[in-house]
Design an enzyme around this catalytic site. Structure first.
Site, PDB file in Angstrom:
ATOM      1  CB  CYS A  55      -3.707   8.891   0.551  1.00 54.68           C
ATOM      2  SG  CYS A  55      -5.404   8.823   1.092  1.00 54.68           S
ATOM      3  CE  LYS A  57      -2.942   3.139   0.460  1.00 50.85           C
ATOM      4  NZ  LYS A  57      -4.287   3.363   0.834  1.00 50.85           N
TER       5      LYS A  57
END
Ligand code: SAJ
Length: 415
Positions: free
Chosen positions: A266, A212
């Site tokens: 993010c 991720k």
């Protein structure tokens, strides 16, 4: 094992859509959050965040009696943790929300339960989660921690959805399932198969965590390359948009777009988790973060140059959100740039943000005015494109040709 009841901890941008989608598959879902307001809103079938179609899915799930929100955890077959993982000073990951979630669910865990960490996390966080749970529940055997045969399953399955397309991507994206053991992978895959159409690919928890972080760092490095090219192109008097479009005609080149900087919670955050874990080794990743973080400063200097051409500069900042067609202002370079301009007394500052109704707190009392696009076009002499929202994309050359334009998104490179 059939999942009859699933609990989602954290009902934010990821947790709420996940809870609603699982509920829409007929599974009973209990959402848990610390915000009383969020709980009340959801239990009325409404939403407290903006995401296309989410209101309809939540309303249907609540009306069918499949989704319920609560401030306290209750027993369930599976627990999905979707809480924030911000960073602290010095860009160190803050895992306190995960720890708090562990403490909240520990008392209600039962043998055979599955616990999945969805929050974007530094490598090792899932193992830490298992050990926090073990401390709270010495009577159960957690994988990787207890010497006994595990009777609770723990996995990391990072969320990968794009804000603005969450409901679609929740179902269609492939998922990485990182189990602490292979049995944990099996259990988690079973859960995700209830609502995911994409492939579920098994690995270990550490690799899933790193995967991720790698995805978002890849994008950050690519955008940093584009941002560096934009500054070099300015210096060499080349149109960077044309340059990138030409280079991207090569079958193996795919450069992303430069912009005013990288925002959101993010891409501007996750690469730091890698840098924090391997500070000596993560050189490109750190430099990319620095380049992208520096871009707003460069944009402010270009706007000042533009404003200096006028006796009474009226600067219209088009867009405050962190990217196109959303209302999310978190970590937004557009907002920071507008704020800097106001502080620097560059002239009269107007903000145009069609997705919000009132000026954000950060800009209040700074002399910035929130105005319509039409008004900005009438009175501004400097136009700054900070976000490529749809109404800005629709502008024509005669709307802007009397202005000095600073275009950070390449909207007008076609004129
Ligand atoms: N940006 C550019 N140039 C580009 C693309 C983006 O400057 O070519 C800027 C945007 O304007 C924005 C920032 O980057 O300020 C981030 O926007 P984004 O659309 O690239 O990504 P996010 O932060 O909305 O969502 C990302 C996604 N990750 C990837 O695409 C690899 C999403 O799939 C993740 O789930 C999400 O991060 C997350 O939660 O981690």
């Amino acid at each position: 094992m059939a999942f009859k009841k699933v609990s989602v901890i954290g009902l934010g941008y990821i947790g709420l859509p996940t809870a609603a989608v699982i509920a829409s598959r007929g599974i009973e879902v209990i959402g848990v959050d610390v915000s009383q307001k969020a709980i009340e809103t959801i239990n009325q079938g409404k939403v407290h965040i903006v995401e296309p179609d989410l209101d309809m899915v939540v309303q249907a799930a609540v009306t069918m009696g499949k989704l319920r929100a609560s401030m306290t955890a209750e027993p369930a077959d599976a627990f999905m943790i979707a809480v924030p993982t911000p960073f602290k000073d010095g860009h160190q990951p803050d895992l306190s929300y995960i720890e708090a979630a562990a403490k909240a669910i520990a008392p209600v865990l039962e043998k055979g339960n599955l616990v999945v960490l969805e929050s974007t996390s530094p490598v090792g966080a899932t193992e830490k989660l298992a050990s926090w749970l073990q401390e709270q529940r010495p009577d159960l055997n957690f994988p990787g921690v207890s010497s006994g045969e595990p009777n609770i399953y723990v996995a990391h399955c990072p969320e990968r959805v794009l804000p603005g397309r969450v409901l679609e991507e929740l179902v269609s994206n492939d998922r990485i399932i990182g189990g602490i053991t292979s049995k944990c992978c099996e259990k988690a895959t079973e859960l995700y198969k209830t609502f995911v159409r994409g492939d579920c690919i098994s690995t270990n928890a550490r690799t899933a965590e790193m995967a991720k972080l790698t995805e978002n760092s890849f994008r950050d490095v690519n955008i940093a390359f584009a941002n560096e090219l934009s500054i070099i192109s300015d210096k060499l008097k080349i149109n960077v948009w044309e340059l990138i479009a030409l280079a991207n005609r090569h079958p193996r080149v795919n450069i992303l777009s430069p912009g005013p900087g990288v925002g959101g919670h993010c891409i501007a955050v996750d690469p730091w988790f890698i840098v924090d874990s391997a500070p000596e080794e993560a050189r490109i990743i750190r430099t990319a973060r620095e380049i992208n973080d520096h871009k707003p400063e460069y944009v402010v200097s270009k706007i000042k140059e533009a404003a200096d051409q006028f006796k009474r500069p009226v600067v219209a900042c088009l867009g405050l959100a962190f990217k196109a067609d959303i209302d999310d202002l978190r970590e937004s370079p557009a907002l920071d740039i507008t704020c800097e301009l106001a502080k620097a007394n560059v002239g009269q500052i107007l903000a145009v943000e069609p997705n919000i109704q009132e000026l954000p707190a950060k800009l209040q009392g700074q002399g910035v005015e929130l105005v319509s696009l039409q008004h900005a076009l009438e009175v501004a002499n400097v136009l700054v494109v900070l976000v490529d929202h749809k109404p800005f994309k629709a502008l024509q050359s005669n709307d802007i040709n009397t202005k000095v334009v600073v275009d950070t998104r390449g909207l007008f490179s076609r004129f």
